[in-house]
Motif scaffolding. Structure first.
Motif, mmCIF file in Angstrom:
data_model
loop_
_atom_site.group_PDB
_atom_site.id
_atom_site.type_symbol
_atom_site.label_atom_id
_atom_site.label_comp_id
_atom_site.label_asym_id
_atom_site.label_seq_id
_atom_site.Cartn_x
_atom_site.Cartn_y
_atom_site.Cartn_z
ATOM 1 N N ALA A 167 0.843 -1.198 0.000
ATOM 2 C CA ALA A 167 0.000 0.000 0.000
ATOM 3 C C ALA A 167 0.878 1.247 0.000
ATOM 4 O O ALA A 167 2.035 1.210 0.421
ATOM 5 C CB ALA A 167 -0.923 0.002 1.213
ATOM 6 N N VAL A 168 0.322 2.350 -0.452
ATOM 7 C CA VAL A 168 1.063 3.605 -0.495
ATOM 8 C C VAL A 168 1.177 4.195 0.907
ATOM 9 O O VAL A 168 0.205 4.228 1.662
ATOM 10 C CB VAL A 168 0.375 4.615 -1.434
ATOM 11 C CG1 VAL A 168 1.100 5.955 -1.394
ATOM 12 C CG2 VAL A 168 0.328 4.077 -2.853
ATOM 13 N N VAL A 169 2.377 4.646 1.244
ATOM 14 C CA VAL A 169 2.622 5.345 2.505
ATOM 15 C C VAL A 169 2.989 6.783 2.156
ATOM 16 O O VAL A 169 3.927 7.022 1.401
ATOM 17 C CB VAL A 169 3.756 4.690 3.310
ATOM 18 C CG1 VAL A 169 3.937 5.418 4.641
ATOM 19 C CG2 VAL A 169 3.479 3.213 3.543
ATOM 20 N N SER A 170 2.233 7.737 2.678
ATOM 21 C CA SER A 170 2.456 9.134 2.328
ATOM 22 C C SER A 170 3.737 9.671 2.949
ATOM 23 O O SER A 170 4.233 9.146 3.956
ATOM 24 C CB SER A 170 1.269 9.990 2.780
ATOM 25 O OG SER A 170 1.230 10.071 4.194
ATOM 26 N N THR A 171 4.244 10.739 2.347
ATOM 27 C CA THR A 171 5.414 11.416 2.897
ATOM 28 C C THR A 171 5.126 11.906 4.308
ATOM 29 O O THR A 171 5.983 11.823 5.201
ATOM 30 C CB THR A 171 5.811 12.600 2.004
ATOM 31 O OG1 THR A 171 6.137 12.116 0.690
ATOM 32 C CG2 THR A 171 7.013 13.352 2.572
ATOM 33 N N GLU A 172 3.913 12.407 4.512
ATOM 34 C CA GLU A 172 3.535 12.918 5.835
ATOM 35 C C GLU A 172 3.569 11.813 6.888
ATOM 36 O O GLU A 172 4.031 12.020 8.020
ATOM 37 C CB GLU A 172 2.140 13.541 5.786
ATOM 38 C CG GLU A 172 2.045 14.825 4.979
ATOM 39 C CD GLU A 172 2.058 14.591 3.473
ATOM 40 O OE1 GLU A 172 1.849 13.422 3.048
ATOM 41 O OE2 GLU A 172 2.279 15.553 2.726
ATOM 42 N N GLU A 173 3.086 10.617 6.530
ATOM 43 C CA GLU A 173 3.091 9.513 7.498
ATOM 44 C C GLU A 173 4.513 9.062 7.801
ATOM 45 O O GLU A 173 4.854 8.778 8.956
ATOM 46 C CB GLU A 173 2.266 8.343 6.988
ATOM 47 C CG GLU A 173 2.197 7.190 7.995
ATOM 48 C CD GLU A 173 1.324 6.040 7.550
ATOM 49 O OE1 GLU A 173 1.313 5.017 8.263
ATOM 50 O OE2 GLU A 173 0.671 6.156 6.503
ATOM 51 N N LEU A 174 5.348 8.989 6.772
ATOM 52 C CA LEU A 174 6.748 8.610 6.997
ATOM 53 C C LEU A 174 7.432 9.612 7.920
ATOM 54 O O LEU A 174 8.161 9.228 8.838
ATOM 55 C CB LEU A 174 7.494 8.530 5.661
ATOM 56 C CG LEU A 174 7.123 7.371 4.744
ATOM 57 C CD1 LEU A 174 7.826 7.519 3.399
ATOM 58 C CD2 LEU A 174 7.479 6.029 5.377
ATOM 59 N N ASP A 211 2.881 9.403 -7.641
ATOM 60 C CA ASP A 211 2.774 10.834 -7.817
ATOM 61 C C ASP A 211 1.710 11.447 -6.899
ATOM 62 O O ASP A 211 0.563 10.984 -6.858
ATOM 63 C CB ASP A 211 2.432 11.142 -9.280
ATOM 64 C CG ASP A 211 2.569 12.616 -9.599
ATOM 65 O OD1 ASP A 211 3.440 13.267 -8.997
ATOM 66 O OD2 ASP A 211 1.795 13.115 -10.441
ATOM 67 N N ARG A 212 2.133 12.469 -6.145
ATOM 68 C CA ARG A 212 1.267 13.222 -5.230
ATOM 69 C C ARG A 212 0.625 12.352 -4.149
ATOM 70 O O ARG A 212 -0.367 12.738 -3.541
ATOM 71 C CB ARG A 212 0.172 13.986 -6.006
ATOM 72 C CG ARG A 212 0.725 15.095 -6.873
ATOM 73 C CD ARG A 212 -0.402 15.961 -7.411
ATOM 74 N NE ARG A 212 -1.232 15.210 -8.330
ATOM 75 C CZ ARG A 212 -0.967 15.040 -9.645
ATOM 76 N NH1 ARG A 212 0.123 15.589 -10.164
ATOM 77 N NH2 ARG A 212 -1.785 14.364 -10.417
ATOM 78 N N ALA A 213 1.178 11.166 -3.915
ATOM 79 C CA ALA A 213 0.612 10.278 -2.897
ATOM 80 C C ALA A 213 1.648 9.798 -1.882
ATOM 81 O O ALA A 213 1.418 9.806 -0.683
ATOM 82 C CB ALA A 213 -0.063 9.070 -3.552
ATOM 83 N N GLY A 214 2.827 9.375 -2.382
ATOM 84 C CA GLY A 214 3.852 8.883 -1.459
ATOM 85 C C GLY A 214 4.695 7.807 -2.095
ATOM 86 O O GLY A 214 5.046 7.884 -3.281
ATOM 87 N N TYR A 215 4.999 6.764 -1.324
ATOM 88 C CA TYR A 215 5.874 5.683 -1.784
ATOM 89 C C TYR A 215 5.265 4.326 -1.425
ATOM 90 O O TYR A 215 4.472 4.204 -0.490
ATOM 91 C CB TYR A 215 7.255 5.796 -1.120
ATOM 92 C CG TYR A 215 7.942 7.120 -1.330
ATOM 93 C CD1 TYR A 215 8.733 7.361 -2.452
ATOM 94 C CD2 TYR A 215 7.784 8.156 -0.407
ATOM 95 C CE1 TYR A 215 9.359 8.583 -2.633
ATOM 96 C CE2 TYR A 215 8.401 9.384 -0.586
ATOM 97 C CZ TYR A 215 9.181 9.586 -1.698
ATOM 98 O OH TYR A 215 9.802 10.804 -1.893
ATOM 99 N N ARG A 216 5.678 3.319 -2.173
ATOM 100 C CA ARG A 216 5.270 1.960 -1.844
ATOM 101 C C ARG A 216 6.343 0.993 -2.287
ATOM 102 O O ARG A 216 7.166 1.289 -3.158
ATOM 103 C CB ARG A 216 3.932 1.601 -2.518
ATOM 104 C CG ARG A 216 3.985 1.523 -4.029
ATOM 105 C CD ARG A 216 2.640 1.102 -4.602
ATOM 106 N NE ARG A 216 2.681 1.040 -6.065
ATOM 107 C CZ ARG A 216 3.103 -0.001 -6.765
ATOM 108 N NH1 ARG A 216 3.550 -1.074 -6.116
ATOM 109 N NH2 ARG A 216 3.103 0.005 -8.078
ATOM 110 N N ILE A 217 6.333 -0.193 -1.670
ATOM 111 C CA ILE A 217 7.232 -1.265 -2.101
ATOM 112 C C ILE A 217 6.659 -1.893 -3.345
ATOM 113 O O ILE A 217 5.498 -2.322 -3.380
ATOM 114 C CB ILE A 217 7.377 -2.333 -0.987
ATOM 115 C CG1 ILE A 217 8.210 -1.778 0.173
ATOM 116 C CG2 ILE A 217 8.022 -3.602 -1.510
ATOM 117 C CD1 ILE A 217 9.681 -1.600 -0.128
ATOM 118 N N ALA A 218 7.462 -1.926 -4.393
ATOM 119 C CA ALA A 218 6.989 -2.456 -5.674
ATOM 120 C C ALA A 218 6.841 -3.968 -5.630
ATOM 121 O O ALA A 218 7.495 -4.644 -4.849
ATOM 122 C CB ALA A 218 7.961 -2.058 -6.780
#
Length: 218
Positions: A167-174, A211-218
């Motif tokens: 799942a996507v983890v936002s920059t803010e959450e990180l 894009d505009r959401a965050g990061y996730r493990i591919a």
């Protein structure tokens, strides 16, 4: 994980915070009850290490307030008194665990990690994604059997991404979960850390930018 240490003994608080940061935790500090309530109202903590005998607002009242407010933070109460009656009282106030002073630092770390696991959805003890393996308890990460030399922040970011299971983890959450309140929310801290982490993980790339959401493990 993010931890709040609430302790009015400055030297002990500094020692605890320094040791927990070396264990890869993001640590904030509160010297009294009112400051603890302010911190917990603003920040999302996994665990609050709470001294029972606090100035301003007693630790018992801090614990009651957190429990009544539905805080997701788990409370580990510290006290100089280790009688059964005191432990029962502390747990009855809403504390999740109780540790008497003096205590072994290794036991404190183990109890904090156990409480943090309870604060989150159940996860396996070792996080695995393809050839990537991360063992939070041993602070070890490998890819294809080769060890990865990660900084505490890189390890924390990778742990959060793996725990999200794609799942996507936002920059803010990180930023909230892996850094303490001293981190500048407008800095490029997360972006720089993810960039270094990608280089250390090697090819093919495992961390995708959404894009505009965050990061996730591919």
């Amino acid at each position: 994980m993010r931890v709040l240490v609430v302790e009015d003994h400055e030297e002990l608080a500094w020692t605890l915070a320094t040791g927990l940061r070396r264990e890869g935790m993001a640590v904030d500090f509160a010297p009294d009850g009112p400051t603890a309530l302010e911190r917990t109202a603003v920040n999302g903590y996994d665990v609050v290490v709470l001294d029972r005998d606090l100035p301003g607002v007693h630790g018992d009242q801090v614990c009651r307030t957190l429990a009544a407010g539905g805080s997701r933070a788990r409370v580990l109460m510290l006290t100089a008194s280790g009688t059964v009656a005191d432990r029962v009282t502390g747990l009855g106030l809403g504390a999740d665990d109780y540790l008497s002073k003096p205590f072994a630092f290794a036991e404190l770390v183990a109890r904090i990690r156990a409480l943090a696991r309870r604060a989150q959805p159940a996860l396996p003890p070792v996080l695995v994604r393809g050839e990537l393996r991360l063992d939070p308890a041993r602070r070890q990460a490998t890819r294809g059997g080769s060890g990865l030399a990660l900084s505490p922040k890189e390890f924390a970011v990778l742990e959060l991404l793996l725990a999200a299971q794609g799942a996507v983890v936002s920059t803010e959450e990180l930023l909230e979960r892996a850094w303490d309140e001293a981190a500048d929310p407008f800095s490029q801290t997360v972006k720089v850390t993810v960039s270094r982490l990608r280089r250390k993980l090697g090819e093919p790339q495992l961390i995708a930018t959404v894009d505009r959401a965050g990061y996730r493990i591919a």
